[in-house]
Design a protein around this motif. Structure first.
Motif, PDB file in Angstrom:
ATOM      1  N   GLN A   1       0.828  -1.207   0.000  1.00 59.69           N
ATOM      2  CA  GLN A   1       0.000   0.000   0.000  1.00 59.69           C
ATOM      3  C   GLN A   1       0.867   1.264   0.000  1.00 59.69           C
ATOM      4  N   ALA A   2       1.939   1.211   0.789  1.00 63.76           N
ATOM      5  CA  ALA A   2       2.848   2.356   0.829  1.00 63.76           C
ATOM      6  C   ALA A   2       3.533   2.555  -0.519  1.00 63.76           C
ATOM      7  N   GLN A   3       3.958   1.468  -1.132  1.00 57.15           N
ATOM      8  CA  GLN A   3       4.621   1.564  -2.437  1.00 57.15           C
ATOM      9  C   GLN A   3       3.671   2.069  -3.511  1.00 57.15           C
ATOM     10  N   ALA A   4       2.383   1.794  -3.344  1.00 60.27           N
ATOM     11  CA  ALA A   4       1.386   2.247  -4.310  1.00 60.27           C
ATOM     12  C   ALA A   4       1.002   3.712  -4.113  1.00 60.27           C
ATOM     13  N   GLY A   5       1.538   4.335  -3.067  1.00 58.73           N
ATOM     14  CA  GLY A   5       1.303   5.757  -2.858  1.00 58.73           C
ATOM     15  C   GLY A   5       0.159   6.089  -1.928  1.00 58.73           C
ATOM     16  N   HIS A   6      -0.423   5.085  -1.252  1.00 59.15           N
ATOM     17  CA  HIS A   6      -1.513   5.362  -0.318  1.00 59.15           C
ATOM     18  C   HIS A   6      -0.972   5.993   0.966  1.00 59.15           C
ATOM     19  N   SER A   7      -1.678   6.947   1.522  1.00 60.54           N
ATOM     20  CA  SER A   7      -1.237   7.626   2.732  1.00 60.54           C
ATOM     21  C   SER A   7      -1.353   6.699   3.932  1.00 60.54           C
ATOM     22  N   ALA A   8      -0.594   7.008   4.977  1.00 62.48           N
ATOM     23  CA  ALA A   8      -0.643   6.218   6.198  1.00 62.48           C
ATOM     24  C   ALA A   8      -2.047   6.246   6.804  1.00 62.48           C
ATOM     25  N   GLU A   9      -2.688   7.410   6.751  1.00 61.33           N
ATOM     26  CA  GLU A   9      -4.030   7.525   7.326  1.00 61.33           C
ATOM     27  C   GLU A   9      -5.027   6.645   6.582  1.00 61.33           C
ATOM     28  N   SER A  10      -4.935   6.590   5.240  1.00 65.00           N
ATOM     29  CA  SER A  10      -5.882   5.768   4.483  1.00 65.00           C
ATOM     30  C   SER A  10      -5.647   4.284   4.737  1.00 65.00           C
ATOM     31  N   VAL A  11      -4.379   3.886   4.885  1.00 68.24           N
ATOM     32  CA  VAL A  11      -4.082   2.477   5.183  1.00 68.24           C
ATOM     33  C   VAL A  11      -4.616   2.117   6.563  1.00 68.24           C
ATOM     34  N   LEU A  12      -4.418   3.011   7.515  1.00 66.61           N
ATOM     35  CA  LEU A  12      -4.929   2.760   8.859  1.00 66.61           C
ATOM     36  C   LEU A  12      -6.451   2.636   8.850  1.00 66.61           C
ATOM     37  N   GLN A  13      -7.139   3.523   8.149  1.00 70.34           N
ATOM     38  CA  GLN A  13      -8.596   3.455   8.108  1.00 70.34           C
ATOM     39  C   GLN A  13      -9.079   2.172   7.453  1.00 70.34           C
ATOM     40  N   SER A  14      -8.361   1.701   6.438  1.00 67.98           N
ATOM     41  CA  SER A  14      -8.725   0.435   5.792  1.00 67.98           C
ATOM     42  C   SER A  14      -8.601  -0.724   6.767  1.00 67.98           C
ATOM     43  N   MET A  15      -7.549  -0.709   7.574  1.00 71.71           N
ATOM     44  CA  MET A  15      -7.352  -1.775   8.555  1.00 71.71           C
ATOM     45  C   MET A  15      -8.430  -1.736   9.630  1.00 71.71           C
ATOM     46  N   LEU A  16      -8.775  -0.527  10.084  1.00 72.96           N
ATOM     47  CA  LEU A  16      -9.812  -0.417  11.109  1.00 72.96           C
ATOM     48  C   LEU A  16     -11.159  -0.888  10.560  1.00 72.96           C
ATOM     49  N   ALA A  17     -11.440  -0.544   9.298  1.00 70.67           N
ATOM     50  CA  ALA A  17     -12.699  -0.970   8.682  1.00 70.67           C
ATOM     51  C   ALA A  17     -12.765  -2.481   8.520  1.00 70.67           C
ATOM     52  N   SER A  18     -11.603  -3.124   8.435  1.00 66.22           N
ATOM     53  CA  SER A  18     -11.555  -4.584   8.290  1.00 66.22           C
ATOM     54  C   SER A  18     -11.584  -5.305   9.629  1.00 66.22           C
ATOM     55  N   GLY A  19     -11.642  -4.538  10.726  1.00 67.05           N
ATOM     56  CA  GLY A  19     -11.782  -5.163  12.035  1.00 67.05           C
ATOM     57  C   GLY A  19     -10.522  -5.199  12.877  1.00 67.05           C
ATOM     58  N   TRP A  20      -9.467  -4.582  12.391  1.00 62.62           N
ATOM     59  CA  TRP A  20      -8.239  -4.564  13.183  1.00 62.62           C
ATOM     60  C   TRP A  20      -8.368  -3.567  14.323  1.00 62.62           C
ATOM     61  N   GLN A  21      -7.862  -3.945  15.492  1.00 65.67           N
ATOM     62  CA  GLN A  21      -7.813  -3.010  16.606  1.00 65.67           C
ATOM     63  C   GLN A  21      -6.823  -1.902  16.264  1.00 65.67           C
ATOM     64  N   GLU A  22      -7.139  -0.694  16.691  1.00 66.73           N
ATOM     65  CA  GLU A  22      -6.279   0.446  16.336  1.00 66.73           C
ATOM     66  C   GLU A  22      -4.853   0.260  16.854  1.00 66.73           C
ATOM     67  N   GLU A  23      -4.713  -0.233  18.092  1.00 71.55           N
ATOM     68  CA  GLU A  23      -3.378  -0.425  18.674  1.00 71.55           C
ATOM     69  C   GLU A  23      -2.549  -1.395  17.834  1.00 71.55           C
ATOM     70  N   VAL A  24      -3.185  -2.490  17.397  1.00 74.23           N
ATOM     71  CA  VAL A  24      -2.480  -3.487  16.598  1.00 74.23           C
ATOM     72  C   VAL A  24      -2.161  -2.934  15.215  1.00 74.23           C
ATOM     73  N   ALA A  25      -3.124  -2.218  14.630  1.00 72.39           N
ATOM     74  CA  ALA A  25      -2.928  -1.666  13.288  1.00 72.39           C
ATOM     75  C   ALA A  25      -1.766  -0.679  13.254  1.00 72.39           C
ATOM     76  N   ILE A  26      -1.708   0.181  14.254  1.00 75.02           N
ATOM     77  CA  ILE A  26      -0.627   1.175  14.299  1.00 75.02           C
ATOM     78  C   ILE A  26       0.716   0.487  14.476  1.00 75.02           C
ATOM     79  N   GLU A  27       0.785  -0.482  15.373  1.00 76.96           N
ATOM     80  CA  GLU A  27       2.049  -1.195  15.574  1.00 76.96           C
ATOM     81  C   GLU A  27       2.476  -1.929  14.302  1.00 76.96           C
ATOM     82  N   ALA A  28       1.506  -2.547  13.616  1.00 77.43           N
ATOM     83  CA  ALA A  28       1.823  -3.266  12.378  1.00 77.43           C
ATOM     84  C   ALA A  28       2.377  -2.318  11.325  1.00 77.43           C
ATOM     85  N   MET A  29       1.772  -1.144  11.202  1.00 72.54           N
ATOM     86  CA  MET A  29       2.246  -0.178  10.214  1.00 72.54           C
ATOM     87  C   MET A  29       3.637   0.336  10.554  1.00 72.54           C
TER      88      MET A  29
END
Length: 286
Positions: free
Chosen positions: A20-48
Protein backbone atom coordinates in the motif's frame (compact mmCIF):
# COMPACT_ATOMS: atom_id res chain seq x y z
CA UNK A 1 2.60 -9.57 18.88
CA UNK A 2 -0.68 -10.73 20.41
CA UNK A 3 -3.43 -8.57 21.90
CA UNK A 4 -6.26 -9.44 24.27
CA UNK A 5 -8.36 -10.57 21.26
CA UNK A 6 -5.45 -12.60 19.82
CA UNK A 7 -5.01 -10.45 16.72
CA UNK A 8 -1.63 -11.26 15.22
CA UNK A 9 0.63 -9.30 12.88
CA UNK A 10 1.31 -11.84 10.16
CA UNK A 11 3.90 -11.77 7.34
CA UNK A 12 0.99 -11.42 4.89
CA UNK A 13 -0.24 -8.30 6.70
CA UNK A 14 3.24 -6.79 6.67
CA UNK A 15 3.54 -7.38 2.92
CA UNK A 16 0.15 -5.80 2.30
CA UNK A 17 1.09 -2.68 4.30
CA UNK A 18 4.33 -2.28 2.35
CA UNK A 19 2.47 -2.74 -0.95
CA UNK A 20 0.00 0.00 0.00
CA UNK A 21 2.85 2.36 0.83
CA UNK A 22 4.62 1.56 -2.44
CA UNK A 23 1.39 2.25 -4.31
CA UNK A 24 1.30 5.76 -2.86
CA UNK A 25 -1.51 5.36 -0.32
CA UNK A 26 -1.24 7.63 2.73
CA UNK A 27 -0.64 6.22 6.20
CA UNK A 28 -4.03 7.52 7.33
CA UNK A 29 -5.88 5.77 4.48
CA UNK A 30 -4.08 2.48 5.18
CA UNK A 31 -4.93 2.76 8.86
CA UNK A 32 -8.60 3.45 8.11
CA UNK A 33 -8.73 0.43 5.79
CA UNK A 34 -7.35 -1.78 8.56
CA UNK A 35 -9.81 -0.42 11.11
CA UNK A 36 -12.70 -0.97 8.68
CA UNK A 37 -11.56 -4.58 8.29
CA UNK A 38 -11.78 -5.16 12.03
CA UNK A 39 -8.24 -4.56 13.18
CA UNK A 40 -7.81 -3.01 16.61
CA UNK A 41 -6.28 0.45 16.34
CA UNK A 42 -3.38 -0.42 18.67
CA UNK A 43 -2.48 -3.49 16.60
CA UNK A 44 -2.93 -1.67 13.29
CA UNK A 45 -0.63 1.18 14.30
CA UNK A 46 2.05 -1.19 15.57
CA UNK A 47 1.82 -3.27 12.38
CA UNK A 48 2.25 -0.18 10.21
CA UNK A 49 5.15 1.22 12.22
CA UNK A 50 7.14 -2.00 12.38
CA UNK A 51 6.42 -3.04 8.80
CA UNK A 52 7.33 0.30 7.27
CA UNK A 53 10.40 0.67 9.47
CA UNK A 54 11.68 -2.73 8.37
CA UNK A 55 10.91 -1.95 4.73
CA UNK A 56 12.68 1.41 4.83
CA UNK A 57 15.69 -0.10 6.57
CA UNK A 58 16.01 -2.86 3.95
CA UNK A 59 15.66 -0.31 1.17
CA UNK A 60 18.27 1.97 2.73
CA UNK A 61 20.82 -0.83 3.08
CA UNK A 62 20.10 -1.99 -0.49
CA UNK A 63 20.91 1.54 -1.65
CA UNK A 64 24.28 1.42 0.10
CA UNK A 65 23.53 3.14 3.40
CA UNK A 66 25.07 1.75 6.60
CA UNK A 67 22.64 -0.32 8.71
CA UNK A 68 20.80 1.58 11.42
CA UNK A 69 21.36 0.82 15.11
CA UNK A 70 19.35 1.48 18.30
CA UNK A 71 19.87 4.98 19.65
CA UNK A 72 19.17 6.86 22.89
CA UNK A 73 15.73 8.42 22.89
CA UNK A 74 13.72 10.39 25.47
CA UNK A 75 10.26 8.93 26.13
CA UNK A 76 8.01 11.63 24.72
CA UNK A 77 5.21 9.64 23.06
CA UNK A 78 2.53 11.31 25.20
CA UNK A 79 3.92 14.83 24.60
CA UNK A 80 4.87 15.64 28.21
CA UNK A 81 5.73 19.17 29.25
CA UNK A 82 8.17 17.82 31.83
CA UNK A 83 10.19 14.63 32.30
CA UNK A 84 11.75 13.13 35.39
CA UNK A 85 15.53 13.44 35.46
CA UNK A 86 15.73 11.52 38.73
CA UNK A 87 16.91 14.45 40.83
CA UNK A 88 15.42 17.22 38.73
CA UNK A 89 12.28 17.98 36.74
CA UNK A 90 13.38 18.82 33.20
CA UNK A 91 11.27 20.82 30.74
CA UNK A 92 10.57 19.73 27.15
CA UNK A 93 10.80 22.88 25.03
CA UNK A 94 10.97 21.41 21.53
CA UNK A 95 10.61 17.96 20.00
CA UNK A 96 11.49 17.06 16.39
CA UNK A 97 11.55 13.59 14.85
CA UNK A 98 13.46 14.07 11.57
CA UNK A 99 16.15 14.82 12.52
CA UNK A 100 15.63 13.61 16.08
CA UNK A 101 16.14 16.76 18.12
CA UNK A 102 14.90 17.51 21.64
CA UNK A 103 15.48 20.81 23.44
CA UNK A 104 15.54 20.46 27.24
CA UNK A 105 14.94 23.33 29.65
CA UNK A 106 16.05 23.41 33.29
CA UNK A 107 18.48 20.59 32.54
CA UNK A 108 21.21 22.10 34.74
CA UNK A 109 20.97 24.47 37.70
CA UNK A 110 22.86 27.77 37.83
CA UNK A 111 25.05 26.29 40.56
CA UNK A 112 25.91 23.27 38.39
CA UNK A 113 26.79 25.53 35.46
CA UNK A 114 29.07 27.65 37.65
CA UNK A 115 30.73 24.62 39.21
CA UNK A 116 31.48 22.95 35.88
CA UNK A 117 33.02 26.16 34.53
CA UNK A 118 35.14 26.63 37.66
CA UNK A 119 36.41 23.05 37.56
CA UNK A 120 37.15 23.24 33.85
CA UNK A 121 38.98 26.58 33.69
CA UNK A 122 42.40 25.42 34.98
CA UNK A 123 42.43 22.52 32.50
CA UNK A 124 41.44 24.30 29.28
CA UNK A 125 43.49 23.84 26.12
CA UNK A 126 42.92 24.36 22.39
CA UNK A 127 40.08 22.05 21.34
CA UNK A 128 40.98 19.04 19.22
CA UNK A 129 38.91 16.92 16.87
CA UNK A 130 39.08 13.20 16.17
CA UNK A 131 41.55 12.49 13.37
CA UNK A 132 39.59 10.02 11.25
CA UNK A 133 42.64 9.33 9.08
CA UNK A 134 44.56 7.87 12.01
CA UNK A 135 42.15 7.38 14.91
CA UNK A 136 43.99 9.99 17.02
CA UNK A 137 43.33 13.67 17.65
CA UNK A 138 44.29 16.84 15.80
CA UNK A 139 43.83 20.61 15.70
CA UNK A 140 41.14 21.57 13.21
CA UNK A 141 40.72 25.12 11.88
CA UNK A 142 36.95 24.55 11.80
CA UNK A 143 36.92 24.38 15.61
CA UNK A 144 38.29 27.42 17.41
CA UNK A 145 37.24 26.85 21.00
CA UNK A 146 39.23 25.74 24.02
CA UNK A 147 38.15 22.79 26.12
CA UNK A 148 38.83 19.88 28.44
CA UNK A 149 37.41 16.44 29.30
CA UNK A 150 36.29 15.06 32.64
CA UNK A 151 36.72 11.34 33.11
CA UNK A 152 33.39 9.55 33.35
CA UNK A 153 32.32 9.67 37.01
CA UNK A 154 35.33 11.84 37.91
CA UNK A 155 33.61 13.76 40.71
CA UNK A 156 30.25 14.23 42.40
CA UNK A 157 28.83 16.80 39.98
CA UNK A 158 29.86 14.81 36.90
CA UNK A 159 28.35 11.63 38.35
CA UNK A 160 25.11 13.44 39.15
CA UNK A 161 24.78 14.95 35.67
CA UNK A 162 25.70 11.68 33.94
CA UNK A 163 23.01 9.81 35.90
CA UNK A 164 20.48 12.50 34.96
CA UNK A 165 21.38 12.26 31.27
CA UNK A 166 21.16 8.46 31.27
CA UNK A 167 17.67 8.63 32.76
CA UNK A 168 16.47 11.32 30.37
CA UNK A 169 17.59 9.61 27.15
CA UNK A 170 17.30 5.96 28.26
CA UNK A 171 20.90 4.98 27.64
CA UNK A 172 23.48 3.35 29.96
CA UNK A 173 25.89 5.70 31.70
CA UNK A 174 28.83 3.50 30.73
CA UNK A 175 28.05 4.11 27.04
CA UNK A 176 28.90 7.77 27.42
CA UNK A 177 32.19 9.46 26.64
CA UNK A 178 33.64 11.75 29.29
CA UNK A 179 31.87 15.07 29.74
CA UNK A 180 33.59 17.80 27.71
CA UNK A 181 33.48 21.50 28.67
CA UNK A 182 34.15 24.06 25.93
CA UNK A 183 34.79 27.80 26.01
CA UNK A 184 34.14 30.08 23.03
CA UNK A 185 35.38 33.68 22.98
CA UNK A 186 34.15 36.30 20.48
CA UNK A 187 34.73 35.04 16.96
CA UNK A 188 35.13 31.41 18.02
CA UNK A 189 32.93 28.83 16.31
CA UNK A 190 32.61 25.20 15.26
CA UNK A 191 31.71 24.96 11.60
CA UNK A 192 28.95 22.51 10.56
CA UNK A 193 29.97 18.87 10.92
CA UNK A 194 28.68 15.41 11.87
CA UNK A 195 29.47 13.77 15.21
CA UNK A 196 29.47 10.17 13.96
CA UNK A 197 32.66 8.61 12.63
CA UNK A 198 32.77 8.20 8.86
CA UNK A 199 33.00 4.45 8.07
CA UNK A 200 35.00 5.24 4.94
CA UNK A 201 37.89 6.86 6.84
CA UNK A 202 40.92 4.65 7.57
CA UNK A 203 41.12 5.59 11.26
CA UNK A 204 37.48 4.75 12.05
CA UNK A 205 38.05 1.05 12.94
CA UNK A 206 40.54 2.14 15.61
CA UNK A 207 38.10 4.69 17.02
CA UNK A 208 35.23 2.19 17.12
CA UNK A 209 37.18 -0.22 19.33
CA UNK A 210 36.52 2.04 22.32
CA UNK A 211 32.73 1.70 22.26
CA UNK A 212 31.38 1.57 18.74
CA UNK A 213 29.83 4.45 16.86
CA UNK A 214 28.65 7.66 18.37
CA UNK A 215 24.84 7.53 18.24
CA UNK A 216 23.76 10.72 20.03
CA UNK A 217 24.94 14.11 21.27
CA UNK A 218 23.79 16.34 24.11
CA UNK A 219 24.98 19.97 24.20
CA UNK A 220 24.35 21.75 27.51
CA UNK A 221 24.66 25.53 27.80
CA UNK A 222 26.63 26.68 30.85
CA UNK A 223 27.00 30.38 30.03
CA UNK A 224 25.21 32.69 27.60
CA UNK A 225 27.01 34.91 25.10
CA UNK A 226 25.51 38.34 24.54
CA UNK A 227 25.11 37.65 20.83
CA UNK A 228 25.56 34.63 18.55
CA UNK A 229 26.77 31.19 19.49
CA UNK A 230 23.62 29.20 18.67
CA UNK A 231 23.63 25.52 17.75
CA UNK A 232 22.62 25.34 14.11
CA UNK A 233 21.21 22.49 12.01
CA UNK A 234 21.65 23.75 8.41
CA UNK A 235 19.78 20.88 6.71
CA UNK A 236 16.53 21.78 8.50
CA UNK A 237 17.12 25.53 9.04
CA UNK A 238 16.98 25.17 12.82
CA UNK A 239 18.93 27.19 15.39
CA UNK A 240 18.84 26.51 19.13
CA UNK A 241 19.84 29.54 21.17
CA UNK A 242 22.39 29.01 23.97
CA UNK A 243 20.19 29.64 27.02
CA UNK A 244 22.01 28.89 30.28
CA UNK A 245 20.85 25.64 31.88
CA UNK A 246 19.16 24.38 28.69
CA UNK A 247 20.39 21.60 26.43
CA UNK A 248 19.85 20.25 22.93
CA UNK A 249 19.88 16.50 22.30
CA UNK A 250 20.04 14.82 18.90
CA UNK A 251 20.57 11.23 17.79
CA UNK A 252 21.69 9.57 14.56
CA UNK A 253 20.78 5.95 13.87
CA UNK A 254 23.33 5.46 11.08
CA UNK A 255 26.63 7.20 10.22
CA UNK A 256 25.25 8.92 7.17
CA UNK A 257 24.05 12.41 6.11
CA UNK A 258 20.54 10.98 5.68
CA UNK A 259 20.14 11.50 9.43
CA UNK A 260 20.17 15.26 8.72
CA UNK A 261 22.27 15.86 11.85
CA UNK A 262 24.72 18.25 10.24
CA UNK A 263 25.21 20.85 12.97
CA UNK A 264 27.57 23.56 14.11
CA UNK A 265 28.29 26.17 16.73
CA UNK A 266 27.64 29.60 15.20
CA UNK A 267 30.31 32.27 15.81
CA UNK A 268 30.09 34.09 19.11
CA UNK A 269 29.49 37.76 18.23
CA UNK A 270 29.71 39.28 21.70
CA UNK A 271 30.47 37.90 25.16
CA UNK A 272 31.56 34.32 25.85
CA UNK A 273 29.89 30.95 25.47
CA UNK A 274 30.42 27.96 27.74
CA UNK A 275 28.97 24.54 26.95
CA UNK A 276 29.25 20.96 28.16
CA UNK A 277 28.99 18.22 25.55
CA UNK A 278 28.15 14.57 26.12
CA UNK A 279 28.62 12.07 23.29
CA UNK A 280 26.94 8.67 23.58
CA UNK A 281 28.25 5.46 21.99
CA UNK A 282 26.67 2.18 20.91
CA UNK A 283 28.42 0.23 23.65
CA UNK A 284 30.43 0.76 26.82
CA UNK A 285 33.03 3.44 26.21
CA UNK A 286 36.49 2.40 27.36
Amino acid sequence: MTTKTQQQITPELRRWIVEQAQAGHSAESVLQSMLASGWQEEVAIEAMETSLRSHLEAKAVAEGLPPSVPVPDPRLDDSPLYVDGGDRRVHILQNMYNPRVVVFGNLLSDQECDELIALAKPRLARSLTVATKTGGEEINDDRTSSGMFFQRGENDIVRRIEARIARLVNWPEENGEGLQVLHYRPGAEYKPHYDYFDPKEPGTPTILKRGGQRVATLVMYLGEPEKGGGTTFPDVHLEVFPKRGHGVFFSYERPHPSTRTLHGGAPVLAGEKWIATKWLRERRFE
